[in-house]
Design a protein around this motif. Structure first.
Motif, PDB file in Angstrom:
ATOM      1  N   PRO A 102      50.290  63.109  28.732  1.00 34.35           N
ATOM      2  CA  PRO A 102      50.420  63.934  29.982  1.00 34.35           C
ATOM      3  C   PRO A 102      50.214  65.438  29.639  1.00 34.35           C
ATOM      4  O   PRO A 102      50.363  65.927  28.646  1.00 34.35           O
ATOM      5  CB  PRO A 102      51.731  63.685  30.258  1.00 34.35           C
ATOM      6  CG  PRO A 102      52.197  62.295  29.529  1.00 34.35           C
ATOM      7  CD  PRO A 102      51.300  62.472  28.401  1.00 34.35           C
ATOM      8  N   PRO A 103      49.607  66.205  30.569  1.00 34.53           N
ATOM      9  CA  PRO A 103      49.348  65.946  31.935  1.00 34.53           C
ATOM     10  C   PRO A 103      47.968  65.179  32.222  1.00 34.53           C
ATOM     11  O   PRO A 103      48.215  64.731  33.474  1.00 34.53           O
ATOM     12  CB  PRO A 103      49.605  67.293  32.833  1.00 34.53           C
ATOM     13  CG  PRO A 103      48.903  68.058  31.849  1.00 34.53           C
ATOM     14  CD  PRO A 103      49.233  67.554  30.429  1.00 34.53           C
ATOM     15  N   GLN A 104      47.156  65.038  31.513  1.00 31.41           N
ATOM     16  CA  GLN A 104      45.772  64.405  31.797  1.00 31.41           C
ATOM     17  C   GLN A 104      45.911  63.045  31.989  1.00 31.41           C
ATOM     18  O   GLN A 104      45.560  62.377  30.875  1.00 31.41           O
ATOM     19  CB  GLN A 104      44.824  65.056  30.979  1.00 31.41           C
ATOM     20  CG  GLN A 104      44.433  66.384  31.283  1.00 31.41           C
ATOM     21  CD  GLN A 104      43.217  67.007  30.440  1.00 31.41           C
ATOM     22  OE1 GLN A 104      43.420  66.545  29.174  1.00 31.41           O
ATOM     23  NE2 GLN A 104      42.758  67.837  30.651  1.00 31.41           N
ATOM     24  N   VAL A 105      46.236  62.460  32.967  1.00 32.39           N
ATOM     25  CA  VAL A 105      46.339  60.732  33.017  1.00 32.39           C
ATOM     26  C   VAL A 105      45.386  60.509  33.896  1.00 32.39           C
ATOM     27  O   VAL A 105      45.083  61.169  35.078  1.00 32.39           O
ATOM     28  CB  VAL A 105      47.830  60.327  33.527  1.00 32.39           C
ATOM     29  CG1 VAL A 105      48.659  60.493  32.435  1.00 32.39           C
ATOM     30  CG2 VAL A 105      48.091  60.865  34.946  1.00 32.39           C
ATOM     31  N   GLN A 107      42.248  59.645  34.015  1.00 34.28           N
ATOM     32  CA  GLN A 107      40.658  60.366  34.002  1.00 34.28           C
ATOM     33  C   GLN A 107      39.935  59.603  33.211  1.00 34.28           C
ATOM     34  O   GLN A 107      40.194  58.779  32.236  1.00 34.28           O
ATOM     35  CB  GLN A 107      40.893  61.860  33.294  1.00 34.28           C
ATOM     36  CG  GLN A 107      41.778  62.836  33.789  1.00 34.28           C
ATOM     37  CD  GLN A 107      41.338  63.138  35.296  1.00 34.28           C
ATOM     38  OE1 GLN A 107      40.363  63.397  35.621  1.00 34.28           O
ATOM     39  NE2 GLN A 107      42.471  63.165  36.119  1.00 34.28           N
ATOM     40  N   SER A 108      38.487  59.519  33.472  1.00 35.14           N
ATOM     41  CA  SER A 108      37.601  58.884  32.900  1.00 35.14           C
ATOM     42  C   SER A 108      36.385  60.002  32.812  1.00 35.14           C
ATOM     43  O   SER A 108      36.297  60.932  33.106  1.00 35.14           O
ATOM     44  CB  SER A 108      36.798  57.741  33.717  1.00 35.14           C
ATOM     45  OG  SER A 108      36.444  58.338  34.983  1.00 35.14           O
ATOM     46  N   SER A 142      32.320  65.234  30.108  1.00 38.97           N
ATOM     47  CA  SER A 142      33.139  66.296  30.190  1.00 38.97           C
ATOM     48  C   SER A 142      33.947  66.544  28.986  1.00 38.97           C
ATOM     49  O   SER A 142      33.847  66.048  27.879  1.00 38.97           O
ATOM     50  CB  SER A 142      34.181  65.839  31.332  1.00 38.97           C
ATOM     51  OG  SER A 142      35.279  65.300  30.751  1.00 38.97           O
ATOM     52  N   ASN A 143      34.594  67.658  29.020  1.00 40.29           N
ATOM     53  CA  ASN A 143      35.707  68.182  27.915  1.00 40.29           C
ATOM     54  C   ASN A 143      36.845  67.606  27.858  1.00 40.29           C
ATOM     55  O   ASN A 143      37.867  68.070  27.261  1.00 40.29           O
ATOM     56  CB  ASN A 143      35.575  69.689  27.705  1.00 40.29           C
ATOM     57  CG  ASN A 143      36.385  70.232  29.040  1.00 40.29           C
ATOM     58  OD1 ASN A 143      36.762  69.624  30.025  1.00 40.29           O
ATOM     59  ND2 ASN A 143      36.982  71.479  28.933  1.00 40.29           N
ATOM     60  N   VAL A 144      37.135  66.266  28.537  1.00 37.31           N
ATOM     61  CA  VAL A 144      38.201  65.749  28.782  1.00 37.31           C
ATOM     62  C   VAL A 144      38.993  65.477  27.134  1.00 37.31           C
ATOM     63  O   VAL A 144      40.153  65.657  27.115  1.00 37.31           O
ATOM     64  CB  VAL A 144      38.196  64.807  29.345  1.00 37.31           C
ATOM     65  CG1 VAL A 144      37.433  63.632  28.685  1.00 37.31           C
ATOM     66  CG2 VAL A 144      39.838  64.160  30.009  1.00 37.31           C
ATOM     67  N   ARG A 147      41.151  68.538  24.662  1.00 37.49           N
ATOM     68  CA  ARG A 147      42.599  68.742  24.505  1.00 37.49           C
ATOM     69  C   ARG A 147      43.196  68.216  23.209  1.00 37.49           C
ATOM     70  O   ARG A 147      44.339  68.499  22.696  1.00 37.49           O
ATOM     71  CB  ARG A 147      43.310  68.249  25.799  1.00 37.49           C
ATOM     72  CG  ARG A 147      44.688  68.876  25.919  1.00 37.49           C
ATOM     73  CD  ARG A 147      45.509  68.216  26.899  1.00 37.49           C
ATOM     74  NE  ARG A 147      46.802  68.741  27.335  1.00 37.49           N
ATOM     75  CZ  ARG A 147      47.190  69.763  28.261  1.00 37.49           C
ATOM     76  NH1 ARG A 147      46.264  70.139  29.092  1.00 37.49           N
ATOM     77  NH2 ARG A 147      48.403  70.058  28.369  1.00 37.49           N
TER      78      ARG A 147
ATOM     79  N   TYR B  20      37.846  70.568  32.288  1.00 35.46           N
ATOM     80  CA  TYR B  20      39.296  70.583  32.147  1.00 35.46           C
ATOM     81  C   TYR B  20      39.720  71.877  31.429  1.00 35.46           C
ATOM     82  O   TYR B  20      39.250  72.242  30.577  1.00 35.46           O
ATOM     83  CB  TYR B  20      39.599  69.557  31.323  1.00 35.46           C
ATOM     84  CG  TYR B  20      39.514  67.984  32.035  1.00 35.46           C
ATOM     85  CD1 TYR B  20      40.281  67.237  32.803  1.00 35.46           C
ATOM     86  CD2 TYR B  20      38.162  67.549  31.998  1.00 35.46           C
ATOM     87  CE1 TYR B  20      40.039  66.294  33.464  1.00 35.46           C
ATOM     88  CE2 TYR B  20      37.975  66.337  32.396  1.00 35.46           C
ATOM     89  CZ  TYR B  20      38.839  65.807  33.382  1.00 35.46           C
ATOM     90  OH  TYR B  20      38.454  64.412  33.859  1.00 35.46           O
ATOM     91  N   GLU B  86      46.592  68.452  37.572  1.00 34.16           N
ATOM     92  CA  GLU B  86      47.440  67.408  37.104  1.00 34.16           C
ATOM     93  C   GLU B  86      48.519  68.049  36.394  1.00 34.16           C
ATOM     94  O   GLU B  86      48.224  69.113  35.550  1.00 34.16           O
ATOM     95  CB  GLU B  86      46.576  66.541  36.022  1.00 34.16           C
ATOM     96  CG  GLU B  86      45.462  65.980  36.806  1.00 34.16           C
ATOM     97  CD  GLU B  86      44.109  66.086  35.699  1.00 34.16           C
ATOM     98  OE1 GLU B  86      44.106  66.706  34.515  1.00 34.16           O
ATOM     99  OE2 GLU B  86      42.632  66.089  36.281  1.00 34.16           O
TER     100      GLU B  86
END
Lengths: 205, 259
Positions: A102-105, A107-108, A142-144, A147, B20, B86
């Motif tokens: 969390p908090p990035q839930v 996401q794809s 993306s840069n997901v 983190r 993000y 988020e």
């Protein structure tokens, strides 16, 4: 000898002569001869080819910790240089879910692979064993994953692809289907290892 | 073959993929100085928007004249970005906590601070602050657990519209009443409170986020801002000399009357 006995002997002699000189009856051929068990691989089409594939991409190691397996689609365009060697361009895209803390839930992201490859082939009747490999530019959309320190500032990386599989030629000289699996090393991503597995349909002109 | 080419084209254009942006740090409640309990915790996040170039500034001025708008055309426009926030709240206490997460903040012209919109001339029991721009229901979080949530893109588009009415074009010129009207109504259902907006108005984006975590226990909030930038206006958070002010508060052009 009576007349009746002489008649019976004459009949028996005649029947014996008839049986001994009669020809055997022959069956008529009404079906085509059975095809050879395998078509001649030399008659398979050879030259430019295109194949479409569907499968899955699974990240391994650190990247695999934070991603779910995703569905992958790909296209290969190439040329049979020899019966045993192809060169091919390979474009693949896969969509995966990120499983981040969390908090990035929920996401794809997508992974794209732009590769140049060679394929070595060993044809055994209708089957073909192959090994393939090459260099690629890989991209995540993306840069997901930044983190969790998988990507670092750039969404692109140099990659190496290596794998193999089994091809099965149909009775049509142009079409074959197959199974393949590739390992992908994503050099600039931390723990950037992935596997792809796919089924494909290939058309050779 | 054609499908392959379409796939390549889609891959090449990137399909407007999100970026993000990580938070400036956790927002954590601390014990109140007086009266027991925990004080609300706050944190400000400002979207990194690059400054316009000379020709882009001129284009904004031209657009203002063309649309016959009374005020400046914003540089960071609502249509430039789709923004999602988020968040997660972790209860660090040994007992369950009741938590509310709220987001206020503002656009490039000014902030909305609900406590500034209390009518001093109203009866004492009516002196309540207007609602937050975005808020959760009270969340009950068990000890040691984490709850997550999202302020969606359409929520942020709605808050941008509400901010425009509150900070620049209050309904009937009544700055104090406008927040009550626009925040309580979804604009696609009711246009109450939006009557002051000029026709052809260009809505500024909600780019400053003032987070407030109210809890009766020790909790910590993390957030991530997801942005889809349609016109190349997003900068890197580490870039210097960005467009939107990072001041703690930004006075709006139409401020509520001082008590």
């Amino acid at each position: 000898m009576t007349r009746r006995l002489r008649l019976a002997l004459s009949f028996a002699l005649g029947m014996t002569l008839l049986w001994s000189t009669a020809q055997e009856a022959q069956a008529q051929v009404i079906a085509e001869p059975a095809p050879p068990p395998w078509p001649d691989p030399k008659k398979f089409a050879k030259g430019p080819f295109a194949s479409g594939e569907i499968g899955t991409l699974v990240y391994l190691a650190r990247a695999g910790h934070f991603t779910e397996p995703g569905v992958a689609f790909g296209v290969r365009l190439g040329y049979d240089l020899f019966r045993w060697l192809d060169v091919q361009a390979h474009v693949m895209g896969a969509s995966s879910d990120a499983s981040l803390p969390p908090p990035q839930v929920g996401q794809s992201f997508q992974t794209y692979l732009y590769a140049g490859e060679v394929r070595l082939k060993l044809q055994i009747h209708r089957f073909q064993l192959f090994a393939e490999g090459g260099a690629a530019l890989a991209q995540v959309s993306s840069n997901v994953l930044e983190r969790v320190a998988v990507t670092h500032g750039s969404n692109f990386t140099f990659s190496v692809v290596a794998g193999g599989g089994l091809d099965y030629h149909t009775l049509n000289r142009h079409f074959s289907v197959g199974l393949g699996a590739d390992y992908v090393w994503l050099s600039q991503f931390t723990g950037g290892h992935a596997l792809t597995a796919q089924v494909y349909l290939r058309y050779t002109r | 073959m054609r499908a392959g080419l379409i796939f390549l084209a889609l891959a090449a254009c990137g399909c407007n993929d999100p970026v993000y942006l990580t938070d400036n740090g956790p927002i954590e409640t601390t014990p109140a100085m007086m009266g027991g309990g925990f004080a609300p915790a706050q944190g400000l996040y400002v979207l990194p928007v690059r400054k316009p170039k000379q020709n882009e500034r001129m284009a904004l001025n031209q657009l203002q004249q063309q649309l016959m708008l009374p005020d400046k055309v914003p540089w960071a426009q609502a249509k430039d970005f789709d923004i999602e926030i988020e968040w997660s709240v972790q209860n660090l206490d040994m007992t369950k906590a009741t938590v509310i997460v709220a987001v206020d903040g503002g656009n490039e012209f000014g902030d909305y601070v609900p406590s500034m919109y209390i009518d001093p001339n109203a009866n004492e029991e009516d002196q309540t602050p207007p609602p937050n721009l975005l808020t959760t229901e009270p969340l009950v979080i068990e000890a040691g657990t984490t709850q997550t949530g999202v302020f969606r893109e359409d929520d942020l588009q709605e808050s941008a519209l509400d901010l425009e009415a509150i900070t620049r074009f209050p309904s009937g010129g009544d700055a104090l009443a406008t927040p009550f009207m626009v925040i309580e109504h979804r604009s696609n259902i009711s246009r109450i409170g939006l009557e002051g907006l000029p026709p052809n108005d260009v809505i500024p984006a909600h780019v400053r986020y003032q987070f407030t975590v109210t809890a009766d226990a020790h909790v910590v909030m993390h957030y991530s801002v997801r942005v889809r930038d349609h016109n190349g206006k997003l900068a890197k958070p580490t870039d210097m000399d960005l467009y939107v002010s990072t001041d703690a508060t930004l006075a709006p052009p139409v401020a509520p009357p001082m008590p």
